[in-house]
Write an enzyme that holds these catalytic residues in place. Sequence first.
Site, PDB file in Angstrom:
ATOM      1  N   ASP A   1       5.508  -2.799  11.523  1.00 23.87           N
ATOM      2  CA  ASP A   1       4.062  -2.517  11.620  1.00 23.87           C
ATOM      3  C   ASP A   1       3.569  -2.454  13.070  1.00 23.87           C
ATOM      4  O   ASP A   1       2.628  -1.719  13.387  1.00 23.87           O
ATOM      5  CB  ASP A   1       3.226  -3.506  10.794  1.00 23.87           C
ATOM      6  CG  ASP A   1       3.568  -4.959  11.053  1.00 23.87           C
ATOM      7  OD1 ASP A   1       4.474  -5.234  11.863  1.00 23.87           O
ATOM      8  OD2 ASP A   1       2.933  -5.836  10.431  1.00 23.87           O
TER       9      ASP A   1
ATOM     10  N   ARG B   1       0.830  -1.207   0.000  1.00 15.62           N
ATOM     11  CA  ARG B   1       0.000   0.000   0.000  1.00 15.62           C
ATOM     12  C   ARG B   1       0.855   1.243   0.000  1.00 15.62           C
ATOM     13  O   ARG B   1       1.904   1.291   0.650  1.00 15.62           O
ATOM     14  CB  ARG B   1      -0.877   0.028   1.257  1.00 15.62           C
ATOM     15  CG  ARG B   1      -2.164  -0.769   1.112  1.00 15.62           C
ATOM     16  CD  ARG B   1      -3.085  -0.550   2.280  1.00 15.62           C
ATOM     17  NE  ARG B   1      -2.340  -0.232   3.472  1.00 15.62           N
ATOM     18  CZ  ARG B   1      -2.650   0.758   4.308  1.00 15.62           C
ATOM     19  NH1 ARG B   1      -3.674   1.538   4.081  1.00 15.62           N
ATOM     20  NH2 ARG B   1      -1.922   0.962   5.388  1.00 15.62           N
TER      21      ARG B   1
ATOM     22  N   SER C   1       7.514  -4.914   7.359  1.00 14.72           N
ATOM     23  CA  SER C   1       7.128  -5.726   8.524  1.00 14.72           C
ATOM     24  C   SER C   1       7.808  -7.089   8.579  1.00 14.72           C
ATOM     25  O   SER C   1       7.162  -8.142   8.480  1.00 14.72           O
ATOM     26  CB  SER C   1       5.619  -5.861   8.548  1.00 14.72           C
ATOM     27  OG  SER C   1       5.075  -4.575   8.532  1.00 14.72           O
TER      28      SER C   1
HETATM   29  C1  BGC Z   1       7.453 -10.187  11.238  1.00 13.32           C
HETATM   30  C2  BGC Z   1       7.266  -8.937  12.086  1.00 13.32           C
HETATM   31  C3  BGC Z   1       5.902  -8.341  11.845  1.00 13.32           C
HETATM   32  C4  BGC Z   1       4.808  -9.391  11.992  1.00 13.32           C
HETATM   33  C5  BGC Z   1       3.413  -8.845  11.712  1.00 13.32           C
HETATM   34  C6  BGC Z   1       6.271 -11.135  11.406  1.00 13.32           C
HETATM   35  O1  BGC Z   1       6.391 -12.202  10.536  1.00 13.32           O
HETATM   36  O2  BGC Z   1       8.647 -10.844  11.589  1.00 13.32           O
HETATM   37  O3  BGC Z   1       8.268  -8.003  11.822  1.00 13.32           O
HETATM   38  O4  BGC Z   1       5.690  -7.308  12.754  1.00 13.32           O
HETATM   39  O5  BGC Z   1       5.046 -10.468  11.115  1.00 13.32           O
HETATM   40  O6  BGC Z   1       3.295  -8.368  10.418  1.00 13.32           O
END
Ligand code: BGC
Length: 497
Positions: free
Chosen positions: A230, A89, A177
């Site tokens: 995130d 996005r 993320s």
């Molecule tokens: C990632 C995190 C992320 C989470 C939610 C996980 O797989 O390692 O960095 O915050 O997913 O998206």
Amino acid sequence: MHAPKASTIGPITQGSPEQLAYMDEIEKLFTIDTEQLGDIKDHFMAEMTKGLDNERQTLAMIPSYVEGRLTGQEQGHYLALDLGGTNLRVVLVTLEGHGKFKTVSTKAKVSEELKTGPMRDLCGKSDLKLKGMDDTDTNRCVTMGMIDYIADCIDRFLTEQNLGSVDEDLPLGYTFSFPVLQSKINRGILTAWTKGFNCSGAIGKDPVLLLQDSLLRKHLPVKITALVNDTVGTLLSNAYQKPDTLAGLILGTGANGAYIEQMTNIGKWKEGATTSHEMVINMEFGAFDNERVKLPVTRFDNKLDRKSINPHFQIFEKLISGMYLGEIVRNVITDMMDRNLLFGQHGQATDIVSGHYQFETSYMSSIEADGSDDLAMVREILDTNLNLTNVDDVELRIVKRLCELVGTRAARLAAASIAAIVIHAKVDRKGADIGIDGSLYEFYPDFEARIYQGMAELLPDFAGDIRNIIRLGLARDGSGVGAALTACVADKMFKSK
Ligand code: BGC
């Protein structure tokens, strides 16, 4: 909240003796009682401290370089980019102060090819495009790299919003993320891929430099000023409206949490003075107990883990997040099929349900919500999506019960992580707000209620009033608004140094 209520049927009491015996074992395997949940929470807290004191621990406890708290008065125009789930996005966020904001955004699907292809365009497809070559020419190239795909999306968005030729570079908060070891608010190194992503040429690299390079090549007026997980974005977007926010969680495709920590508790911090005595920590709790010391990992979870792109890693995430729950249920279903305990009648065609990841977590949501006497929705889901016709009543109930067990276990484990944060942060009866985003939290029936139940067991002092003390709430668009807020914080920190 949009989540419907669950209509729980509880343990199976009808069926063949073999089915009953099997389901009895399953009940034991997937049920986590208060004592066991308490042990898990204690281990979680010990791991938090280890991660705060030392580098390279299972709970990475990554300082986010987001120092201090928001006032709610932050203002300005920011771009945000969100990569980490099903969609990419691009968002234009206008922070208006008083906790208010406006957003305009665009969404693009991240295909499986992109998720597992090269990070960078190996044949310079985007350069070719710039030189005016048409698609026939560019199609001869290998797959487009993820980064150039992202830059293209930003390019299109800026054109749509008439921002393609502004005088000053637009600040961009980049929500990326995945586990990133940060070294500044806009620098870091990707340590691993999760959630089915596996782009080559990205691990060990800085996602900001990769993207900034691609943006420069396209002459886009954008400067990445913040790199945001995130969960950190979710925390900040919740805090923009609720100043008593302690933590942000994602309970969606993946799972993770971030919270505000005292600098004096971050034993491994070696970077000297900060602008505040507090910093947001990205816990990367999806990796909690990869060693399997306390988590009740079943043979069905192990099967999922072995066949995943990251075996042995992210085990907590694999037990609690949307990407995996359906697959755990499917692993039990197929095991029962192999033992002639399910779908054995009338030459039932079971080829679809035999396929990897064919039982989606969204089916579990609909199945859990079905409160009809004849379980018409469960029947419909199995028929429409998996071509399982002629399913008898006992089988419908078994499938529903499996969803309840796997869904409840996930929520209770999530509760253990929140209780650990709450106890670690010494929250008193004044309480704390916790912002949560993600499809499981938003849409899975009773997920929140089950988290509260688990927390009430783990925090007996707050039990009678748990919902008023530990105030969970949907934090909308943590990845967009949160990234914009982080870019704004980065600005403030930069000016005050
Ligand atoms: C990632 C995190 C992320 C989470 C939610 C996980 O797989 O390692 O960095 O915050 O997913 O998206």
